[in-house]
Design a protein around this motif. Structure first.
Motif, PDB file in Angstrom:
ATOM      1  N   ASP A 478      44.176  45.520 -30.235  1.00 26.36           N
ATOM      2  CA  ASP A 478      44.244  44.782 -28.964  1.00 26.36           C
ATOM      3  C   ASP A 478      43.025  43.876 -28.803  1.00 26.36           C
ATOM      4  N   ILE A 479      41.898  44.287 -29.426  1.00 29.88           N
ATOM      5  CA  ILE A 479      40.638  43.541 -29.267  1.00 29.88           C
ATOM      6  C   ILE A 479      39.941  43.498 -30.628  1.00 29.88           C
ATOM      7  N   ILE A 480      39.352  42.352 -30.963  1.00 25.75           N
ATOM      8  CA  ILE A 480      38.545  42.270 -32.202  1.00 25.75           C
ATOM      9  C   ILE A 480      37.107  41.943 -31.821  1.00 25.75           C
ATOM     10  N   LEU A 481      36.186  42.736 -32.344  1.00 29.66           N
ATOM     11  CA  LEU A 481      34.760  42.527 -32.074  1.00 29.66           C
ATOM     12  C   LEU A 481      34.040  42.182 -33.372  1.00 29.66           C
ATOM     13  N   PHE A 482      33.261  41.109 -33.346  1.00 31.42           N
ATOM     14  CA  PHE A 482      32.495  40.724 -34.529  1.00 31.42           C
ATOM     15  C   PHE A 482      31.032  41.140 -34.366  1.00 31.42           C
ATOM     16  N   GLY A 483      30.586  41.975 -35.293  1.00 32.49           N
ATOM     17  CA  GLY A 483      29.161  42.298 -35.366  1.00 32.49           C
ATOM     18  C   GLY A 483      28.658  41.718 -36.665  1.00 32.49           C
ATOM     19  N   THR A 484      28.850  40.429 -36.828  1.00 34.02           N
ATOM     20  CA  THR A 484      28.642  39.781 -38.128  1.00 34.02           C
ATOM     21  C   THR A 484      27.384  38.916 -38.172  1.00 34.02           C
ATOM     22  N   GLY A 485      26.517  39.075 -37.167  1.00 35.74           N
ATOM     23  CA  GLY A 485      25.225  38.413 -37.239  1.00 35.74           C
ATOM     24  C   GLY A 485      25.265  36.917 -36.931  1.00 35.74           C
ATOM     25  N   PHE A 486      24.315  36.216 -37.545  1.00 35.28           N
ATOM     26  CA  PHE A 486      24.027  34.839 -37.135  1.00 35.28           C
ATOM     27  C   PHE A 486      23.899  33.930 -38.353  1.00 35.28           C
ATOM     28  N   LYS A 487      23.922  32.622 -38.092  1.00 37.64           N
ATOM     29  CA  LYS A 487      23.736  31.664 -39.183  1.00 37.64           C
ATOM     30  C   LYS A 487      22.233  31.542 -39.449  1.00 37.64           C
ATOM     31  N   ALA A 488      21.662  32.651 -39.923  1.00 36.26           N
ATOM     32  CA  ALA A 488      20.200  32.726 -39.998  1.00 36.26           C
ATOM     33  C   ALA A 488      19.598  31.741 -40.995  1.00 36.26           C
ATOM     34  N   SER A 489      20.296  31.527 -42.110  1.00 36.69           N
ATOM     35  CA  SER A 489      19.713  30.641 -43.139  1.00 36.69           C
ATOM     36  C   SER A 489      19.812  29.171 -42.764  1.00 36.69           C
ATOM     37  N   GLU A 490      20.648  28.879 -41.755  1.00 41.06           N
ATOM     38  CA  GLU A 490      20.831  27.477 -41.374  1.00 41.06           C
ATOM     39  C   GLU A 490      19.832  27.126 -40.271  1.00 41.06           C
ATOM     40  N   PHE A 491      18.595  27.002 -40.674  1.00 44.68           N
ATOM     41  CA  PHE A 491      17.529  26.783 -39.705  1.00 44.68           C
ATOM     42  C   PHE A 491      17.739  25.484 -38.916  1.00 44.68           C
ATOM     43  N   LEU A 492      17.457  25.568 -37.628  1.00 47.33           N
ATOM     44  CA  LEU A 492      17.412  24.402 -36.739  1.00 47.33           C
ATOM     45  C   LEU A 492      18.765  23.699 -36.546  1.00 47.33           C
ATOM     46  N   VAL A 493      19.871  24.363 -36.955  1.00 50.66           N
ATOM     47  CA  VAL A 493      21.177  23.739 -36.720  1.00 50.66           C
ATOM     48  C   VAL A 493      21.583  23.966 -35.263  1.00 50.66           C
ATOM     49  N   PRO A 494      22.407  23.114 -34.675  1.00 50.27           N
ATOM     50  CA  PRO A 494      23.012  21.922 -35.269  1.00 50.27           C
ATOM     51  C   PRO A 494      22.247  20.633 -34.952  1.00 50.27           C
ATOM     52  N   MET A 495      21.043  20.732 -34.387  1.00 51.99           N
ATOM     53  CA  MET A 495      20.369  19.471 -34.031  1.00 51.99           C
ATOM     54  C   MET A 495      19.939  18.722 -35.307  1.00 51.99           C
TER      55      MET A 495
END
Ligand SMILES: Cc1cc2nc3c(=O)[nH]c(=O)nc-3n(C[C@H](O)[C@H](O)[C@H](O)COP(=O)(O)OP(=O)(O)OC[C@H]3O[C@@H](n4cnc5c(N)ncnc54)[C@H](O)[C@@H]3O)c2cc1C
Length: 634
Positions: A478-495
């Protein structure tokens, strides 16, 4: 509770709270107050693994408390008279007594580890009005989390006009946005705190709301809120060589675009601010709620629901147990099992007597912090270092790493008990410290043992409108939860960041970000990062301390610009290349750079752009002064 730094106290008052005293901090305080290093007896040496507690027998701790009380009584009338700092001999004695390894590193760091009267020795000792009143220098800080607020304070103290641009509606960054159930640090509260702003923490490991409140109060008390433009996202920054000025393009939350100008830009956008949701086939067809841990929707009721959790990293290990208590059923998908470290006090409150001591005895507080900070920073790197003669395998990489593996394996084995099927699933197949070791008080494995929880050690293959697929098996959800972290290697994105000659920072970097000490780059003058590439640590650092190092480096760079009447400073390319090569070489020697296990510590090229690979002492020393020969200065 207020801090009463210089209060006198009676013997009865101290005696009433003494049972709560942790003896390593109490003994070091007694040595300091009495000036007698002899109280640090060998038989009272603490067990490094149990710090800040001594790990000694309860009767030995009781003996130490009685001993210290007797020694301290003559000094209780005035804390004001207590020496502010321990002398060199005492400091050396304490390091030798507290630490088993890397004593030299410990001694070098002991001065910053000990903050007796909450002094702020690394704040700027200069003011723009005094050194360059007509410089016209100003700064823009991007982000108002732990990093940006500290940068703002330092600029304010130095008299440099500044604005903080924050895309969110409040301060705190991580600690504002991550409001999922049971979100907390896995670093002890008293060192996940600015060194010069103590706090009366209620729990050993700070809860999200408490940390957010701490940061909000820090901003309010220091007059930073009026410098922050909330709901303002930086979309681009451009360096204009003719005017030595950055133009900063912004967009507000209601879509209004604008721009600002400043000679100095401090990027404090965080490493863990842009959620990573894997592109699973069919995700957009799912009809129920989908949430990432950093974007929690508190209106969702889990009662009677079938929930799928994807990921078993630090966040999932915090929210999934809470969800499992409410939901009808939870299926947890694990790509690789995390190593867990036994941390019984993880969810516990600090004993009221202990809080009284921490609040009322400034030297006790300082040594309590000292006894957590120093052993965390010093002496842990060998356990994460590859020994080519060991020989390293995909399970352990050195004798020290193997010893750690055995310790952590024993813990998991004890947790699994007779559930050998579960033990097989929760036992990691990579060396400890190749990824973050997660603090645990037994909650995780207890959750996995619940009747309504199933752990699946496979990837989700596909999602459809009412569930997920594991091979041929459909798991209704019924519900999907993502505990998949962050785009850590993509520094300073999206600016976008455009430097000298129109070069684009993300094109320059490709997938392989690097910055000198995580802070500066060639081609991007007067542009400084906080929490930039290679400034995280696995088992040998403390992020807030690293941020304080970065803020000190940045303010001394601004001082150099102002004092010399310069307009710009850009890192020399050879300094950058030499540094990046060194970091690459050193990272490959560490578990997180060496192991082939999948983690956010490595980028798509397999290089670690996240972790500081050298001893913490080196980070402190290298950031303690800006060397003008490292920069092209105009
Ligand atoms: C759930 C969680 C738990 C964690 N636990 C720990 C822990 O126990 N110990 C530890 O050391 N670290 C932990 N971390 C890491 C944590 O991110 C850092 O400790 C610290 O909070 C980083 O502070 P920061 O200010 O650098 O970044 P952030 O807190 O991420 O703040 C960055 C700020 O910049 C703003 N921003 C970003 N881009 C823009 C833009 N273009 N324009 C305007 N504003 C922008 C964001 O809105 C945000 O407010 C944790 C992280 C998470 C997500």
């Amino acid at each position: 509770m207020d801090f009463t730094l210089d209060r006198a106290m009676t013997e009865d008052e101290l005696r009433a709270h003494l049972d709560s005293a942790l003896t390593p901090a109490l003994l070091m305080m007694t040595a300091h107050v009495t000036g007698d290093a002899g109280v640090l007896r060998t038989e009272w040496k603490p067990n490094r693994a149990t710090l800040p507690a001594s790990g000694l027998a309860p009767e030995t701790d009781a003996e130490i408390r009685a001993f210290c009380l007797k020694r301290l009584v003559p000094y209780l009338a005035s804390q004001r008279d207590w020496a502010a700092l321990p002398d060199d001999f005492l400091r050396e004695s304490m390091c030798t007594w507290l630490m088993d390894v890397d004593i030299e590193d410990a001694q070098a760091m002991a001065a910053v580890a000990f903050t007796p009267d909450d002094s702020d020795p690394r704040g700027p000792e200069w003011h723009l009005d005094e050194i360059a009143p007509d410089s016209g220098l100003s700064a823009v800080v991007i982000g108002a989390g732990f990093s940006g607020l500290l940068a703002g304070l330092r600029l304010k103290q130095a008299g440099v006009p500044f604005t903080i641009l924050e895309k969110s509606t409040n301060v705190g960054g991580t600690w504002y946005e991550n409001s999922y159930p049971d979100c907390r640090t896995d670093v002890r509260s008293h060192i996940y705190t600015y060194s010069f702003v103590p706090h009366d923490w209620v729990t050993h490991f700070g809860r999200q709301q408490a940390i957010h409140e701490y940061l909000y109060n820090f901003a309010a008390k220091n007059g930073l809120l009026e410098h922050i433009s909330f709901g303002t996202e930086v979309t681009a920054t451009r360096w204009d060589e003719s005017t030595s000025t950055w133009t900063i393009d912004t967009r507000t939350s209601d879509g209004v675009v604008g721009s600002a100008e400043a000679q100095i830009v401090v990027s404090a956008v965080g490493q863990l601010n842009r959620p990573m949701i894997p592109a699973v086939d069919g995700l957009d067809t799912f009809t129920g709620p989908v949430m990432h841990s950093a974007q929690w929707d508190h209106s969702i009721d889990f009662a009677g629901k079938r929930v799928v959790v994807i990921g078993t990293g630090a966040s999932a290990l915090q929210f999934a147990p809470a969800v499992a208590k409410e939901a009808e059923h939870v299926t947890i998908f694990q790509r690789s099992a995390p190593w867990l470290r036994s941390t019984p006090v993880l969810r516990q409150e600090i004993d009221p007597g202990e809080r009284w001591l921490l609040t009322n005895l400034k030297h006790y507080r300082a040594y309590y912090r000292f006894s957590i900070f120093l052993p965390r920073l010093i002496g842990n790197l060998p356990a994460a270092t590859v020994d080519p003669d060991f020989p390293p395998t995909e399970v352990s990489v050195s004798a020290a790493n193997e010893a750690l593996r055995v310790e952590l394996t024993d813990y998991l084995t004890e947790q699994a008990g007779d559930r050998l099927d579960l033990l097989e699933q929760i036992m990691p197949d990579y060396p400890p410290a190749a990824k973050r070791i997660i603090c645990d008080d037994g909650t995780w494995v207890a959750t996995l043992k619940r009747d309504n929880v199933r752990l699946v050690s496979q990837a989700v293959h596909r999602i459809d409108k009412d569930g997920v697929w594991i091979g041929d098996e459909h798991v209704p959800a019924d519900i999907i939860l993502f505990g998949t972290g962050f785009k850590a290697s993509e520094f300073l994105v999206p600016m976008t960041v455009t430097g000298i000659g129109g070069q684009d920072l993300h094109q320059t970097w490709g997938i392989d970000a690097s910055a000198y000490l995580g802070i500066t780059l060639p081609g991007y003058p007067n542009f400084f990062c906080m929490y930039g590439p290679n400034t995280n640590t696995v088992i040998h650092g403390n992020l807030v301390f690293f941020l304080e190092c970065q803020a000190a480096y940045i303010t001394s760079a601004v001082q150099m610009l102002a004092k010399g009447g310069h307009r710009s400073m850009a890192l020399r390319p050879d300094v950058f290349t030499e540094y990046t090569d060194e970091v690459t070489k050193e990272s490959a020697k560490r578990t997180w750079g060496w192991s082939k296990t999948h983690s956010w510590y490595q980028n798509a090229a397999g290089r670690s752009t996240i972790m500081w690979p050298l001893p913490a002492r080196q980070y402190f020393e290298r950031t303690s002064a800006v060397h003008d020969e490292d920069y092209d200065i105009h």
